[in-house]
Design a protein around this motif. Structure first.
Motif, PDB file in Angstrom:
ATOM      1  N   TYR A   1     -11.176   7.189   8.124  1.00  0.00           N
ATOM      2  CA  TYR A   1     -10.441   7.066   6.870  1.00  0.00           C
ATOM      3  C   TYR A   1      -9.911   5.656   6.654  1.00  0.00           C
ATOM      4  N   ASP A   2      -9.701   5.310   5.402  1.00  0.00           N
ATOM      5  CA  ASP A   2      -9.303   3.964   5.008  1.00  0.00           C
ATOM      6  C   ASP A   2      -8.201   4.032   3.957  1.00  0.00           C
TER       7      ASP A   2
ATOM      8  N   ASN B   1      -7.147   1.260   2.574  1.00  0.00           N
ATOM      9  CA  ASN B   1      -7.344   0.046   1.790  1.00  0.00           C
ATOM     10  C   ASN B   1      -8.287   0.346   0.626  1.00  0.00           C
ATOM     11  N   LEU B   2      -7.738   0.407  -0.592  1.00  0.00           N
ATOM     12  CA  LEU B   2      -8.555   0.762  -1.750  1.00  0.00           C
ATOM     13  C   LEU B   2      -9.027  -0.473  -2.519  1.00  0.00           C
ATOM     14  N   ASP B   3      -8.617  -1.668  -2.049  1.00  0.00           N
ATOM     15  CA  ASP B   3      -9.100  -2.903  -2.678  1.00  0.00           C
ATOM     16  C   ASP B   3     -10.572  -3.098  -2.321  1.00  0.00           C
TER      17      ASP B   3
ATOM     18  N   THR C   1       1.348   6.575  -6.883  1.00  0.00           N
ATOM     19  CA  THR C   1       0.210   7.418  -7.262  1.00  0.00           C
ATOM     20  C   THR C   1       0.526   8.890  -7.026  1.00  0.00           C
TER      21      THR C   1
ATOM     22  N   GLY D   1      -7.810  10.739  -4.156  1.00  0.00           N
ATOM     23  CA  GLY D   1      -8.170   9.323  -4.292  1.00  0.00           C
ATOM     24  C   GLY D   1      -7.155   8.375  -3.683  1.00  0.00           C
TER      25      GLY D   1
ATOM     26  N   GLU E   1      -7.620  12.386   0.368  1.00  0.00           N
ATOM     27  CA  GLU E   1      -8.949  11.893   0.000  1.00  0.00           C
ATOM     28  C   GLU E   1      -9.358  12.465  -1.353  1.00  0.00           C
TER      29      GLU E   1
ATOM     30  N   ILE F   1      -6.761   7.882  -0.332  1.00  0.00           N
ATOM     31  CA  ILE F   1      -7.436   7.223   0.781  1.00  0.00           C
ATOM     32  C   ILE F   1      -8.929   7.415   0.565  1.00  0.00           C
ATOM     33  N   ARG F   2      -9.710   6.744   1.375  1.00  0.00           N
ATOM     34  CA  ARG F   2     -11.147   6.841   1.210  1.00  0.00           C
ATOM     35  C   ARG F   2     -11.806   7.216   2.522  1.00  0.00           C
TER      36      ARG F   2
ATOM     37  N   ARG G   1       0.824  -1.218   0.000  1.00  0.00           N
ATOM     38  CA  ARG G   1       0.000   0.000   0.000  1.00  0.00           C
ATOM     39  C   ARG G   1       0.852   1.260   0.000  1.00  0.00           C
TER      40      ARG G   1
END
Ligand SMILES: [Zn+2]
Ligand SMILES: [Zn+2]
Length: 158
Positions: free
Chosen positions: A90-91, A93-95, A18, A76, A73, A78-79, A11
């Motif tokens: 917040y996350d 993990n984009l899978d 990215t 793109g 965020e 993190i989510r 990650r």
């Protein structure tokens, strides 16, 4: 589910790539903030990220952490997790994955299920608009909290 070293490294590597692709500088502070999210198992809110990162980088301000999370965020990287409690979580993990939410301590754990990834979207939802993704949220009490509760019951019984 414990996060493995390789998963975290993967990650972090994807994050760096990215950032470079999108022309975003990989500063030490951004790196520390992202890493904190990538390592965390509970989808922390901005305040928790700030507390954890400030432990390692005492010069970092609360404002920087909040602004950095918003920037990441927006890019793109993190989510945002839908607000389950009062604060946005917040996350990193984009899978495709799903969430187990503990209603006692607020921890949000990732879990994976190919069956749920293929969840059929009801026609009534399709009628509402274009579907981008679907995520299942399961609520319950995590095993740490279940143990804590049964321990305190034992204490009272003694
Ligand atoms: Zn819990
Ligand atoms: Zn997640």
């Amino acid at each position: 589910m414990a996060k493995s070293r390789t998963q975290i490294d993967r990650r972090v590597q994807a994050f760096i790539q990215t950032c470079r692709r999108q022309g975003l500088k990989v500063t030490h502070q951004r790196m520390e903030i992202f890493r904190e999210l990538a390592v965390s198992r509970t989808h922390p809110d901005a305040e928790a990220v700030f507390r954890a990162v400030a432990g390692r980088v005492p010069s970092i301000s609360r404002d920087t952490v909040y602004r950095t999370l918003s920037t990441l965020e927006a890019e793109g990287l993190i989510r945002k997790v839908e607000p389950v409690f009062e604060s946005v979580r917040y996350d990193a993990n984009l899978d495709p994955h799903h969430h187990f939410v503990c209603t006692a301590c607020g921890a949000i754990h990732d879990f994976y299920s190919e069956d749920l990834d293929r969840l059929p979207i009801p026609p009534s939802v399709k009628a509402l608009g274009q579907i981008d993704s679907a995520q299942v949220q399961i609520r319950g009490v995590c095993s740490v909290c279940v143990d804590r509760k049964s321990q305190s019951r034992q204490h009272r019984a003694e």
